[in-house]
Design a protein around this motif. Sequence first.
Motif, PDB file in Angstrom:
ATOM      1  N   ALA A  97      47.531  43.024  20.956  1.00 39.09           N
ATOM      2  CA  ALA A  97      47.029  41.674  20.688  1.00 39.09           C
ATOM      3  C   ALA A  97      47.979  40.623  21.256  1.00 39.09           C
ATOM      4  O   ALA A  97      47.542  39.631  21.864  1.00 39.09           O
ATOM      5  N   ALA A  98      49.269  40.857  21.116  1.00 33.25           N
ATOM      6  CA  ALA A  98      50.252  39.932  21.693  1.00 33.25           C
ATOM      7  C   ALA A  98      50.193  39.960  23.214  1.00 33.25           C
ATOM      8  O   ALA A  98      50.329  38.920  23.873  1.00 33.25           O
ATOM      9  N   ALA A  99      49.957  41.126  23.781  1.00 32.99           N
ATOM     10  CA  ALA A  99      49.857  41.242  25.239  1.00 32.99           C
ATOM     11  C   ALA A  99      48.658  40.460  25.765  1.00 32.99           C
ATOM     12  O   ALA A  99      48.723  39.872  26.861  1.00 32.99           O
ATOM     13  N   ALA A 100      47.567  40.434  25.006  1.00 34.06           N
ATOM     14  CA  ALA A 100      46.393  39.655  25.426  1.00 34.06           C
ATOM     15  C   ALA A 100      46.750  38.176  25.554  1.00 34.06           C
ATOM     16  O   ALA A 100      46.337  37.501  26.507  1.00 34.06           O
ATOM     17  N   VAL A 101      47.538  37.674  24.620  1.00 36.77           N
ATOM     18  CA  VAL A 101      47.980  36.275  24.676  1.00 36.77           C
ATOM     19  C   VAL A 101      48.890  36.069  25.890  1.00 36.77           C
ATOM     20  O   VAL A 101      48.769  35.070  26.609  1.00 36.77           O
ATOM     21  N   LEU A 102      49.776  37.012  26.124  1.00 32.77           N
ATOM     22  CA  LEU A 102      50.686  36.911  27.268  1.00 32.77           C
ATOM     23  C   LEU A 102      49.917  36.889  28.586  1.00 32.77           C
ATOM     24  O   LEU A 102      50.188  36.050  29.457  1.00 32.77           O
ATOM     25  N   VAL A 103      48.957  37.778  28.751  1.00 36.02           N
ATOM     26  CA  VAL A 103      48.158  37.833  29.989  1.00 36.02           C
ATOM     27  C   VAL A 103      47.408  36.517  30.183  1.00 36.02           C
ATOM     28  O   VAL A 103      47.389  35.949  31.283  1.00 36.02           O
ATOM     29  N   ALA A 104      46.795  36.014  29.115  1.00 31.40           N
ATOM     30  CA  ALA A 104      46.081  34.738  29.213  1.00 31.40           C
ATOM     31  C   ALA A 104      47.033  33.594  29.537  1.00 31.40           C
ATOM     32  O   ALA A 104      46.686  32.692  30.314  1.00 31.40           O
ATOM     33  N   SER A 105      48.232  33.617  28.980  1.00 30.23           N
ATOM     34  CA  SER A 105      49.213  32.562  29.242  1.00 30.23           C
ATOM     35  C   SER A 105      49.661  32.566  30.699  1.00 30.23           C
ATOM     36  O   SER A 105      49.783  31.503  31.322  1.00 30.23           O
ATOM     37  N   VAL A 106      49.887  33.756  31.247  1.00 31.90           N
ATOM     38  CA  VAL A 106      50.264  33.851  32.663  1.00 31.90           C
ATOM     39  C   VAL A 106      49.108  33.361  33.532  1.00 31.90           C
ATOM     40  O   VAL A 106      49.310  32.625  34.509  1.00 31.90           O
ATOM     41  N   GLY A 107      47.881  33.741  33.166  1.00 37.57           N
ATOM     42  CA  GLY A 107      46.716  33.251  33.896  1.00 37.57           C
ATOM     43  C   GLY A 107      46.577  31.740  33.815  1.00 37.57           C
ATOM     44  O   GLY A 107      46.270  31.071  34.808  1.00 37.57           O
ATOM     45  N   ALA A 108      46.818  31.177  32.638  1.00 37.47           N
ATOM     46  CA  ALA A 108      46.743  29.722  32.460  1.00 37.47           C
ATOM     47  C   ALA A 108      47.811  29.023  33.290  1.00 37.47           C
ATOM     48  O   ALA A 108      47.561  27.958  33.871  1.00 37.47           O
ATOM     49  N   LEU A 109      48.989  29.617  33.369  1.00 38.15           N
ATOM     50  CA  LEU A 109      50.041  29.058  34.220  1.00 38.15           C
ATOM     51  C   LEU A 109      49.596  29.056  35.680  1.00 38.15           C
ATOM     52  O   LEU A 109      49.784  28.066  36.396  1.00 38.15           O
ATOM     53  N   GLY A 110      48.962  30.153  36.107  1.00 34.13           N
ATOM     54  CA  GLY A 110      48.441  30.219  37.471  1.00 34.13           C
ATOM     55  C   GLY A 110      47.380  29.155  37.726  1.00 34.13           C
ATOM     56  O   GLY A 110      47.393  28.490  38.762  1.00 34.13           O
ATOM     57  N   VAL A 111      46.482  28.983  36.774  1.00 28.99           N
ATOM     58  CA  VAL A 111      45.460  27.938  36.907  1.00 28.99           C
ATOM     59  C   VAL A 111      46.129  26.575  36.993  1.00 28.99           C
ATOM     60  O   VAL A 111      45.762  25.744  37.837  1.00 28.99           O
ATOM     61  N   GLY A 112      47.116  26.343  36.143  1.00 31.66           N
ATOM     62  CA  GLY A 112      47.824  25.061  36.160  1.00 31.66           C
ATOM     63  C   GLY A 112      48.481  24.803  37.499  1.00 31.66           C
ATOM     64  O   GLY A 112      48.414  23.690  38.033  1.00 31.66           O
ATOM     65  N   LEU A 113      49.100  25.822  38.076  1.00 26.99           N
ATOM     66  CA  LEU A 113      49.753  25.649  39.380  1.00 26.99           C
ATOM     67  C   LEU A 113      48.734  25.348  40.474  1.00 26.99           C
ATOM     68  O   LEU A 113      48.933  24.449  41.290  1.00 26.99           O
ATOM     69  N   VAL A 114      47.636  26.077  40.481  1.00 25.99           N
ATOM     70  CA  VAL A 114      46.621  25.896  41.526  1.00 25.99           C
ATOM     71  C   VAL A 114      45.909  24.550  41.389  1.00 25.99           C
ATOM     72  O   VAL A 114      45.655  23.871  42.382  1.00 25.99           O
ATOM     73  N   VAL A 115      45.609  24.164  40.142  1.00 23.61           N
ATOM     74  CA  VAL A 115      44.819  22.947  39.927  1.00 23.61           C
ATOM     75  C   VAL A 115      45.685  21.694  39.889  1.00 23.61           C
ATOM     76  O   VAL A 115      45.283  20.648  40.414  1.00 23.61           O
ATOM     77  N   LEU A 116      46.866  21.783  39.305  1.00 15.61           N
ATOM     78  CA  LEU A 116      47.663  20.574  39.080  1.00 15.61           C
ATOM     79  C   LEU A 116      48.763  20.339  40.108  1.00 15.61           C
ATOM     80  O   LEU A 116      49.138  19.186  40.346  1.00 15.61           O
ATOM     81  N   LEU A 117      49.291  21.398  40.695  1.00 22.98           N
ATOM     82  CA  LEU A 117      50.407  21.217  41.619  1.00 22.98           C
ATOM     83  C   LEU A 117      50.046  20.402  42.868  1.00 22.98           C
ATOM     84  O   LEU A 117      50.799  19.478  43.217  1.00 22.98           O
ATOM     85  N   PRO A 118      48.933  20.677  43.549  1.00 24.46           N
ATOM     86  CA  PRO A 118      48.607  19.878  44.739  1.00 24.46           C
ATOM     87  C   PRO A 118      48.483  18.372  44.457  1.00 24.46           C
ATOM     88  O   PRO A 118      49.115  17.556  45.147  1.00 24.46           O
ATOM     89  N   PRO A 119      47.728  17.950  43.415  1.00 19.18           N
ATOM     90  CA  PRO A 119      47.684  16.499  43.178  1.00 19.18           C
ATOM     91  C   PRO A 119      49.031  15.931  42.714  1.00 19.18           C
ATOM     92  O   PRO A 119      49.356  14.778  43.020  1.00 19.18           O
ATOM     93  N   LEU A 120      49.835  16.740  42.019  1.00 17.91           N
ATOM     94  CA  LEU A 120      51.159  16.276  41.610  1.00 17.91           C
ATOM     95  C   LEU A 120      52.044  16.060  42.821  1.00 17.91           C
ATOM     96  O   LEU A 120      52.717  15.013  42.929  1.00 17.91           O
ATOM     97  N   LEU A 121      52.042  16.998  43.745  1.00 16.96           N
ATOM     98  CA  LEU A 121      52.831  16.840  44.969  1.00 16.96           C
ATOM     99  C   LEU A 121      52.339  15.647  45.781  1.00 16.96           C
ATOM    100  O   LEU A 121      53.132  14.915  46.380  1.00 16.96           O
ATOM    101  N   GLY A 122      51.040  15.431  45.782  1.00 10.76           N
ATOM    102  CA  GLY A 122      50.482  14.257  46.470  1.00 10.76           C
ATOM    103  C   GLY A 122      50.967  12.962  45.859  1.00 10.76           C
ATOM    104  O   GLY A 122      51.289  12.011  46.566  1.00 10.76           O
TER     105      GLY A 122
END
Length: 126
Positions: A97-122
Motif C-alpha cells: 500500500a505504501a509502494a502504491a503511494v510512492l509510485v503515484a508520487s513519482v508519477g506526479a513528479l514526472g507530470v509536474g516536470l513535464v507540465v510545469l517546467l517548460p512554462p517555468l523556464l519560459g
Amino acid sequence: MRSDGSALSLKRWWRSAGFAWDGVRHVYRTQANFRIELWAALLALACTWWLNAPAAPVILSCALVLGLELLNTAVEAVVDLASPAVHPLARVAKDAAAAAVLVASVGALGVGLVVLLPPLLGRLGG
C-alpha cells in the motif's frame, strides 16, 4: 449498516459525504505524509495557475496521490485490527500500500516536470 433509501437521495448522499470528510479529517490529523502531500498538491496547483499551465494532469496527479494515501491509511488500520501481532503478510500488505503511494508520487513528479517546467523556464528566461 443498512441503506436508508434510494441511491438518489440527497439526504443519503450528504450523510455519506460527511463520513468521507470525517475520514479525510482523521487522516489529515494523524498522518504527516498526507499533510505534506496535501500542501505539495496545493503548491503544485498554485504554480499551475501562476504559469497558466494545463490544470487537468496536475489535478489528476494530485488526486491520485492523495487518494492512494487515504487508501494506504485504511489498509494500515485494517491490517493492524486484523493482525495486532507482527506477521509477514501484514508487512506485505502495508508495504504494498505504501509502494502504491510512492509510485503515484513519482508519477506526479514526472507530470509536474513535464507540465510545469517548460512554462517555468519560459517565465524565468523571458
